[in-house]
Design a protein around this motif. Structure first.
Motif, PDB file in Angstrom:
ATOM      1  N   LYS A   1      93.642  -0.838 -76.037  1.00  0.00           N
ATOM      2  CA  LYS A   1      92.801  -2.040 -76.009  1.00  0.00           C
ATOM      3  C   LYS A   1      91.916  -2.067 -74.767  1.00  0.00           C
ATOM      4  O   LYS A   1      90.735  -2.439 -74.844  1.00  0.00           O
ATOM      5  CB  LYS A   1      93.693  -3.297 -76.060  1.00  0.00           C
TER       6      LYS A   1
ATOM      7  N   TRP B   1      94.695  -4.927 -68.978  1.00  0.00           N
ATOM      8  CA  TRP B   1      94.284  -5.639 -70.191  1.00  0.00           C
ATOM      9  C   TRP B   1      94.294  -7.151 -69.967  1.00  0.00           C
ATOM     10  O   TRP B   1      93.442  -7.875 -70.490  1.00  0.00           O
ATOM     11  CB  TRP B   1      95.186  -5.270 -71.361  1.00  0.00           C
TER      12      TRP B   1
ATOM     13  N   GLU C   1      99.115  -2.997 -68.840  1.00  0.00           N
ATOM     14  CA  GLU C   1      99.284  -4.411 -69.187  1.00  0.00           C
ATOM     15  C   GLU C   1      98.468  -5.302 -68.256  1.00  0.00           C
ATOM     16  O   GLU C   1      97.798  -6.250 -68.694  1.00  0.00           O
ATOM     17  CB  GLU C   1     100.762  -4.802 -69.111  1.00  0.00           C
TER      18      GLU C   1
ATOM     19  N   ASP D   1      98.344  -1.379 -74.812  1.00  0.00           N
ATOM     20  CA  ASP D   1      97.367  -1.985 -73.907  1.00  0.00           C
ATOM     21  C   ASP D   1      96.371  -0.954 -73.368  1.00  0.00           C
ATOM     22  O   ASP D   1      95.243  -1.311 -73.017  1.00  0.00           O
ATOM     23  CB  ASP D   1      98.079  -2.681 -72.743  1.00  0.00           C
TER      24      ASP D   1
END
Length: 1007
Positions: A410, A563, A560, A407
């Motif tokens: 990303k 994201w 987390e 994450d």
């Protein structure tokens, strides 16, 4: 006396009078003088009368105060030979011996901070003034209090020591006992308890520190602890610096304690020369580049303090490593309140609001500092702060990685792609939050802003989000002092995030903040990187706080959450990531300078323009296709057409480990990657990626026009911990495959809500009771074995509630996210089909003769070959552009722009038509293009990626060149054409896509 270090100490037991309180002996002497009594009379009477005397009887609770006064007066009278009235003695004792030694209370608080239990073991009586025992003592400082008058026994009776140990839950050897009377200490020592005789409280505390292995028990400050061994500094050299450079003098060494709160730069409380100081230094050991710049902290704090920002007095900066090992600065210690718990317990709702708004007020003061007037012109670059900060923390994260956090990668890419186009420029604190602010002890007034390590010149909204970041932390986040929800916080009187934003904008005179989600995701990314650095330092022994290792493990949770916010945001892509992000760990989408002929700007347009790693993959794929797949093309086609093999998978596919990139698996994989939970990914995504199972996608329904996803009629109804699914689907691609184990099913969880919030997607195992595959559907006569396109009934199918994707009402959103990349994949496949078809056409027309010459020599054939190449290249580049735009600007950013140009159509057409004559007739260029295609070797035919427009006509031309063979099963052309023509319906009718382009063009005309 020599003391050994005892790491097993669990408790320290204190006497009251003579240890916590001043000894009563001094009072007795003054009282005797006042009364004209012989010196030492009272003490001698207590000792000589022993356990049966009035004093001991009072301390055991046997005598009342009145009885004690009468009996003790008689005992003293007998010893001095005259009547003595002692009725006012205890009252006087209570008045004069009522203030405890502050250094002893400090020691007790320090012990409790270190996790050591404390007990009070005292021979006492009920106060004549309050009818209570120990009236002036703070009982909260002790885990156990044992009072002789309540338990009916007194020191040195061994039983009272046993009782104290029992209530503490420790063994004798795990305890230390402090008393001023030898007889009491002797009794404790005989039981195995370590003892310290108290004659002077300061000396006793030093001895206790030594007994506990060097633990600091002086100068208690809330939030501090003994300096950990790995953060200890040479006190003698520090004293020299304080004396010679800051002119602070003392005969005793400095007392140091370490602040527990805060993880980055070690921070110490220093007591020296009657001054209360704070020392902040770089951590020891190898550090991440540009991190822990305490010199910058000193400079900026010193500068802004002169422009209205409340800052502690700054004493001095030392950049000489030889003094205490690393650079440091010294500032004034402020006595005030730091609120760790953001719920502000113990305050009224109005007080909580005042404190929170005071935080916003001081933030505005920071952002209103005149950069040039404060001498901070060179403190940081003006503009580009967000890009620089993302770059910085990306590098810091890469340098401190101990494992992969997907994450984080990303989130980093998302931050680059959605970078705000405009930034305000001010002084920024860099880590502005409630617990970095010191408030007045009694008023809701900020007296100091602390921890400026991350300060610079930058975007002020990054500071504002720090005030509100707790509201975005994961539920149950263990590091958050208060786990109250935003709604619960509002009920306590604490302003909401929206209120804080409005107040800030009002005070600063700026409009609202439309891209707030970006700043939240940005802050969480930075926090995750910081936590990862803390964790890395902790496991390498450099952590600056006792719980550093625990803190660092939460980096993944922050990533987390960041994201999650980013992927659900509606913020539009603003720029290609090539605009920044250089350096370690940052993906670069541009190509190198020597590839200009193979790229268009930053976009590769031929295989030679690819980055080396991508080019190597391309070459391997091309070689695999030519050497492994093409020789099997005919026999694999025959396998599929053999009735005995219907709905069977050709075993050679698995043997060759072919790419596993078929629809609908690729789209379903993408859905699970982007929207699936960890549990869903583990159960379904991993076997899909490994090619162990296949999947299907249930969206289209026979009774409604399913090109409009809002028409879906299938239902997904919640039933406790499950969902019940009912629906009739067809064209469910992949459902006939013998290894199809999963269906991603789209239905409605809410038939009355907002049009685009009714739909949901859920994971349905194909072997679940109620899933019935009715029949395969034919595509222009083809069944597309073994995957097929099935009609499927879902009749009261029951699946766990945990199978829902992303949550109820998110189905339309998921569908849009899935279809964008899915359409690109389809286009890429079809271009590959067109390339293969053209290859077959060239081969056949060179080996067939008509009217006395090869077909390849016929002008019409050459025109078709040339036109095919033109259409393939047009389509390939158009789809490549769409894919590039989608990668760099998001699925929705280009819309119709991906297939339009910003030039007037009339002029473009006119010039194009002129050039078709002026630069040589079309026929000449078409002939040249055809010659080029015939000269190419089949192995060098373009195998690039990327829409359907023009490909059907292209395939029809290649069919035509094959004559009757083109529509037979002896060549793959008929199957290619059928597959291509179906996609112009299955993935949304052409009319839908053309309508979107037309709408875009009309919208542009109104700009």
């Amino acid at each position: 006396m020599t003391h050994k270090q005892h790491k097993s100490t669990q408790a320290v037991i204190f006497d009251y009078g003579g240890v916590i309180m001043p000894s009563p002996l001094g009072f007795f002497r003054r009282y005797e003088e006042y009364k004209g009594l012989p010196q030492g009379l009272i003490s001698r009477t207590v000792v000589e009368t022993g356990e049966e005397g009035a004093w001991c009887q009072l301390e055991k609770g046997v005598l009342s105060l009145q009885e004690f006064v009468k009996k003790f007066s008689q005992e003293c009278s007998q010893r001095c030979g005259k009547p003595v009235d002692l009725s006012d003695m205890l009252v006087g004792l209570g008045e004069r011996v009522s203030q405890p030694h502050p250094q002893m209370l400090d020691a007790i608080r320090c012990l409790r901070t270190e996790g050591i239990k404390t007990a009070l073991l005292t021979n006492n009586w009920v106060s004549p003034m309050t009818d209570n025992t120990l009236a002036s003592i703070d009982r909260s400082l002790y885990d156990v209090i044992v009072e002789s008058c309540k338990v009916g026994m007194r020191k040195p009776d061994p039983r009272i020591y046993h009782k104290c140990l029992e209530e503490l839950g420790v063994k004798p050897e795990e305890a230390v006992f402090l008393d001023d009377l030898g007889v009491n200490l002797k009794a404790a020592k005989s039981l195995g308890i370590r003892t310290i005789k108290v004659t002077d409280p300061d000396i006793a505390i030093r001895e206790l520190e030594e007994e506990l292995g060097g633990m600091c028990l002086r100068c208690y400050i809330e939030g501090t602890s003994t300096v950990p061994k790995h953060l200890q500094i040479p006190v003698d050299r520090l004293a020299t610096y304080l004396s010679t450079q800051l002119h602070i003098q003392d005969t005793e060494p400095p007392v140091l304690r370490c602040f527990k709160h805060g993880q980055s730069n070690p921070t110490y409380y220093v007591n020296y020369g009657g001054k209360h100081l704070v020392l902040r230094k770089k951590p020891p050991g190898k550090l991440l580049p540009s991190a822990h710049a305490v010199d910058r902290e000193f400079w900026v704090m010193n500068a802004v303090s002169k422009h209205g920002v409340p800052i502690p007095k700054m004493y001095g900066l030392c950049e000489d490593d030889s003094v205490i090992g690393t650079p440091f600065y010294v500032m004034e210690y402020l006595k005030g309140r730091v609120f760790i718990d953001r719920s502000l317990p113990g305050m009224s709702p109005p007080e909580r609001r005042q404190v929170t708004m005071a935080m916003i007020d001081v933030l505005c003061k920071i952002h209103q500092v005149d950069i040039d007037a404060a001498g901070l012109t060179k403190y940081g670059k003006k503009g580009g702060y967000l890009m620089r900060t993302v770059n910085r923390w990306a590098k810091q994260y890469e340098a401190s990685k101990t494992g992969e956090i997907e994450d984080m990668d990303k989130l980093k890419d998302w931050l680059y792609k959605h970078m705000p186009t405009e930034e305000r420029v001010t002084v920024v604190h860099g880590d502005f939050k409630l617990d970095n602010i010191m408030f007045h002890p009694d008023r809701p007034e900020v007296i100091g802003v602390l921890d400026w390590e991350l300060s610079t010149i930058g975007d002020p909204i990054s500071d504002l989000v720090g005030c509100c970041l707790y509201d975005y932390f994961p539920p149950g986040f263990a590091l958050m002092p208060s786990s109250a929800s935003p709604e619960e916080m509002a009920s306590l009187g604490i302003p909401t995030t929206e209120e804080l934003i409005q107040e800030y904008c009002r005070r600063m005179g700026i409009p609202s903040i439309p891209n707030w989600d970006y700043y939240v995701a940005f802050a969480l990314y930075r926090l995750a990187a910081i936590l990862q650095g803390v964790y890395k330092r902790a496991i390498s022994g450099q952590g600056s706080a006792p719980n550093a290792e625990f803190v660092g493990e939460f980096a993944k949770k922050m990533a987390e959450r960041g994201w999650e916010i980013a992927s659900n945001s509606n913020i539009q892509v603003t720029a290609s990531p090539t605009a920044g992000g250089g350096g370690s760990g940052v993906r670069n989408y541009s190509t190198s300078a020597n590839q200009e002929t193979a790229t268009l700007g930053q976009m590769p347009i031929t295989p030679d323009g690819l980055q080396p790693r991508a080019k190597a993959i391309y070459d391997r794929v091309l070689d695999f296709i030519n050497k492994e797949l093409k020789p099997l093309e005919k026999s694999m086609g025959e396998f599929i057409l053999d009735p005995k093999n219907k709905w069977k998978e050709d075993p050679r596919i698995d043997q060759l480990k072919i790419f596993n990139c078929q629809a609908p698996d690729t789209g379903n994989m993408e859905v699970l990657i982007r929207y699936g939970t960890e549990e869903q990914k583990q159960k379904w995504l991993t076997p899909l990626l490994n090619g162990e199972i296949k999947s299907c996608f249930g969206m289209t329904e026979p009774k409604v026009a399913s090109s409009d996803a809002t028409n879906i009629e299938s239902s997904i109804k919640r039933d406790g911990d499950h969902y019940i699914i009912n629906g009739h689907k067809w064209w469910t691609s992949g459902a006939m495959h013998p290894r199809c184990k999963l269906c991603i099913f789209m239905g409605k969880t809410d038939f009355t809500g907002s049009r685009y919030k009714q739909q949901s997607m859920i994971l349905v195992p194909m072997d679940a009771p109620g899933v019935k595959v009715i029949r395969p559907l034919h595509v222009f006569g083809f069944e597309d074995s073994p995957e097929g396109h099935a009609e499927v009934i879902f009749d009261n199918v029951r699946v766990p509630a945990s199978n829902i994707l992303l949550g109820e009402g998110r189905g339309f959103e998921i569908a849009q996210g899935r279809l964008g990349p899915g359409r690109i994949h389809h286009c890429m496949r079809l271009i590959g089909n067109a390339e293969r078809a053209l290859e077959l056409m060239i081969d056949r027309t060179q080996n067939r003769v008509a009217f006395g010459k090869p077909l390849a020599a016929q002008g019409t054939i050459q025109a078709d070959v040339a036109q095919s190449r033109i259409e393939i290249e047009q389509t390939r580049l158009l789809v490549l552009k769409a894919a590039y735009m989608m990668d760099n600007f998001g699925n929705k950013a280009h819309g119709g722009a991906g297939v339009s140009q910003d030039f007037p159509l009339a002029a473009m057409y006119a010039w194009a038509r002129v050039l078709r004559l002026a630069d040589g007739p079309d026929e000449v260029h078409l002939k040249t293009a055809a010659k080029f295609e015939y000269l190419k070797e089949p192995s060098t035919a373009s195998m690039t990626s990327s829409s359907v427009l023009g490909i059907d006509e292209n395939l029809m031309e290649q069919d035509q060149a094959h004559g009757g063979a083109g529509v037979s099963n002896d060549f793959p052309l008929a199957s290619m054409y059928a597959h291509m023509r179906t996609l112009r319906l299955a993935d949304g009718p052409d009319e839908v896509h053309r309508r979107a382009i037309a709408r875009y063009e009309y919208a542009r005309s109104k700009l």
